[in-house]
Design an enzyme around this catalytic site. Structure first.
Site, PDB file in Angstrom:
ATOM      1  N   ILE A  72     -83.100  54.106 -35.165  1.00 56.93           N
ATOM      2  CA  ILE A  72     -82.291  52.976 -34.690  1.00 56.93           C
ATOM      3  C   ILE A  72     -83.281  51.952 -34.169  1.00 56.93           C
ATOM      4  CG2 ILE A  72     -81.775  54.247 -32.548  1.00 56.93           C
ATOM      5  CD1 ILE A  72     -79.221  52.592 -32.374  1.00 56.93           C
ATOM      6  N   GLU A 106     -84.333  63.103 -31.744  1.00 56.28           N
ATOM      7  CA  GLU A 106     -85.566  63.277 -30.982  1.00 56.28           C
ATOM      8  C   GLU A 106     -86.084  61.908 -30.603  1.00 56.28           C
ATOM      9  OE1 GLU A 106     -86.503  64.944 -34.303  1.00 56.28           O
ATOM     10  OE2 GLU A 106     -85.836  66.926 -33.655  1.00 56.28           O
ATOM     11  N   ASN A 111     -90.765  56.618 -24.626  1.00 60.96           N
ATOM     12  CA  ASN A 111     -89.948  55.491 -25.103  1.00 60.96           C
ATOM     13  C   ASN A 111     -88.754  55.252 -24.166  1.00 60.96           C
ATOM     14  OD1 ASN A 111     -88.468  53.623 -26.519  1.00 60.96           O
ATOM     15  ND2 ASN A 111     -88.610  54.691 -28.492  1.00 60.96           N
ATOM     16  N   TYR A 118     -79.765  55.943 -24.959  1.00 61.09           N
ATOM     17  CA  TYR A 118     -79.031  57.179 -25.267  1.00 61.09           C
ATOM     18  C   TYR A 118     -78.334  57.748 -24.025  1.00 61.09           C
ATOM     19  CZ  TYR A 118     -81.730  56.891 -29.575  1.00 61.09           C
ATOM     20  OH  TYR A 118     -82.286  56.464 -30.749  1.00 61.09           O
TER      21      TYR A 118
HETATM   22  C1  LIG Z   1     -84.266  51.198 -28.381  1.00 61.09           C
HETATM   23  C2  LIG Z   1     -83.729  49.900 -28.970  1.00 61.09           C
HETATM   24  C3  LIG Z   1     -83.081  50.201 -30.331  1.00 61.09           C
HETATM   25  C4  LIG Z   1     -82.673  49.300 -28.013  1.00 61.09           C
HETATM   26  O1  LIG Z   1     -82.060  48.195 -28.646  1.00 61.09           O
HETATM   27  P1  LIG Z   1     -81.498  46.946 -27.807  1.00 61.09           P
HETATM   28  O2  LIG Z   1     -80.721  46.087 -28.751  1.00 61.09           O
HETATM   29  O3  LIG Z   1     -82.589  46.295 -27.068  1.00 61.09           O
HETATM   30  O4  LIG Z   1     -80.510  47.712 -26.792  1.00 61.09           O
HETATM   31  P2  LIG Z   1     -79.314  47.080 -25.943  1.00 61.09           P
HETATM   32  O5  LIG Z   1     -79.574  45.626 -25.683  1.00 61.09           O
HETATM   33  O6  LIG Z   1     -78.041  47.429 -26.613  1.00 61.09           O
HETATM   34  O7  LIG Z   1     -79.458  47.870 -24.572  1.00 61.09           O
HETATM   35  C5  LIG Z   1     -78.642  48.992 -24.268  1.00 61.09           C
HETATM   36  C6  LIG Z   1     -79.250  49.795 -23.147  1.00 61.09           C
HETATM   37  O8  LIG Z   1     -80.518  50.328 -23.546  1.00 61.09           O
HETATM   38  C7  LIG Z   1     -81.385  50.390 -22.408  1.00 61.09           C
HETATM   39  N1  LIG Z   1     -82.533  49.504 -22.650  1.00 61.09           N
HETATM   40  C8  LIG Z   1     -82.725  48.644 -23.690  1.00 61.09           C
HETATM   41  N2  LIG Z   1     -83.940  48.045 -23.575  1.00 61.09           N
HETATM   42  C9  LIG Z   1     -84.510  48.526 -22.451  1.00 61.09           C
HETATM   43  C10 LIG Z   1     -85.758  48.319 -21.821  1.00 61.09           C
HETATM   44  N3  LIG Z   1     -86.664  47.452 -22.311  1.00 61.09           N
HETATM   45  N4  LIG Z   1     -86.038  49.047 -20.699  1.00 61.09           N
HETATM   46  C11 LIG Z   1     -85.157  49.930 -20.193  1.00 61.09           C
HETATM   47  N5  LIG Z   1     -83.926  50.176 -20.752  1.00 61.09           N
HETATM   48  C12 LIG Z   1     -83.619  49.480 -21.863  1.00 61.09           C
HETATM   49  C13 LIG Z   1     -80.581  49.899 -21.222  1.00 61.09           C
HETATM   50  O9  LIG Z   1     -79.950  51.013 -20.659  1.00 61.09           O
HETATM   51  C14 LIG Z   1     -79.557  49.002 -21.891  1.00 61.09           C
HETATM   52  O10 LIG Z   1     -78.388  48.856 -21.133  1.00 61.09           O
HETATM   53  P3  LIG Z   1     -78.258  47.611 -20.125  1.00 61.09           P
HETATM   54  O11 LIG Z   1     -78.406  46.378 -20.969  1.00 61.09           O
HETATM   55  O12 LIG Z   1     -76.899  47.777 -19.549  1.00 61.09           O
HETATM   56  O13 LIG Z   1     -79.360  47.753 -19.136  1.00 61.09           O
HETATM   57  C15 LIG Z   1     -84.882  48.829 -29.138  1.00 61.09           C
HETATM   58  O14 LIG Z   1     -85.599  48.760 -27.931  1.00 61.09           O
HETATM   59  C16 LIG Z   1     -85.826  49.114 -30.273  1.00 61.09           C
HETATM   60  O15 LIG Z   1     -85.591  48.711 -31.421  1.00 61.09           O
HETATM   61  N6  LIG Z   1     -86.946  49.855 -29.986  1.00 61.09           N
HETATM   62  C17 LIG Z   1     -87.934  50.177 -31.018  1.00 61.09           C
HETATM   63  C18 LIG Z   1     -87.442  51.251 -31.972  1.00 61.09           C
HETATM   64  C19 LIG Z   1     -87.163  52.554 -31.236  1.00 61.09           C
HETATM   65  O16 LIG Z   1     -87.930  52.984 -30.404  1.00 61.09           O
HETATM   66  N7  LIG Z   1     -86.056  53.205 -31.616  1.00 61.09           N
HETATM   67  C20 LIG Z   1     -85.633  54.463 -31.056  1.00 61.09           C
HETATM   68  C21 LIG Z   1     -86.126  55.573 -31.891  1.00 61.09           C
HETATM   69  S1  LIG Z   1     -85.585  57.162 -31.272  1.00 61.09           S
END
Ligand SMILES: CC(C)(COP(=O)(O)OP(=O)(O)OC[C@H]1O[C@@H](n2cnc3c(N)ncnc32)[C@H](O)[C@@H]1OP(=O)(O)O)[C@@H](O)C(=O)NCCC(=O)NCCS
Length: 146
Positions: A72, A106, A111, A118
């Site tokens: 994701i 996993e 991260n 999650y």
């Molecule tokens: C993980 C990832 C998919 C989150 O996507 P996103 O669009 O930024 O997520 P959202 O905006 O929907 O955030 C949802 C929740 O995630 C958490 N979150 C997202 N970014 C965060 C950050 N930088 N630090 C801490 N928590 C974070 C928070 O709990 C957030 O809820 P909140 O907005 O109420 O605080 C994104 O950071 C990403 O693409 N990371 C790189 C790829 C990756 O590591 N994927 C997971 C593989 S297992």
């Protein structure tokens, strides 16, 4: 974000993502892996688009007893806007509709954004796989009971 549209990933979506995987998505996957996943009948991939431009994608793999989130990822400039949540919500919905009771994954123990995402959706920490990534970083196994 209310202008985000989710749809199944098509071959032409893949062709758009493939050359920008590492630069825009800091993905840990090669495009070969993603391509073979797209052709795998046990897998299901979705994309998130804003004005027809891909801003994220995610996928699951259906096992016998449970479903695994394989990936994701949200485009770097579009993070923290709720797109990851929309993708995850859709994966949960797809899994429920297939009548599975567990969605598992996993995640690298370092991260924090992904772990927080999650946890927010109710996933539970089930254990640790030591040095799972590159023989260095630990993986946390997380499961959502549906
Ligand atoms: C993980 C990832 C998919 C989150 O996507 P996103 O669009 O930024 O997520 P959202 O905006 O929907 O955030 C949802 C929740 O995630 C958490 N979150 C997202 N970014 C965060 C950050 N930088 N630090 C801490 N928590 C974070 C928070 O709990 C957030 O809820 P909140 O907005 O109420 O605080 C994104 O950071 C990403 O693409 N990371 C790189 C790829 C990756 O590591 N994927 C997971 C593989 S297992």
């Amino acid at each position: 974000m209310d202008n985000v549209k989710l749809s199944d990933m098509t071959t032409s979506d893949f062709e758009v993502i493939s050359p920008i995987l590492s630069s825009n998505f800091d993905d840990f996957w090669s495009s070969e892996n993603l391509k073979s996943e797209l052709n795998n009948p046990a897998s299901h991939y979705i994309v998130a688009k804003i004005n027809n431009v891909i801003v994220g994608f995610a996928g699951i793999w259906k096992s016998v007893d449970d479903v695994h989130i394989t990936n994701i990822v949200v485009k770097k400039d579009f993070r923290k806007k709720g797109i990851g949540s929309l993708l995850l919500q859709k994966l949960i919905e797809l899994t429920k509709n297939l009548n599975y009771k567990e969605l598992t994954l996993e995640v690298n123990a370092l991260n924090e954004p992904a772990k927080q995402l999650y946890l927010k959706f109710g996933f539970k920490n089930l254990g640790i796989r030591k040095k799972y990534y590159n023989n260095t970083d630990d993986a946390i196994i997380m499961t959502l009971y549906l």
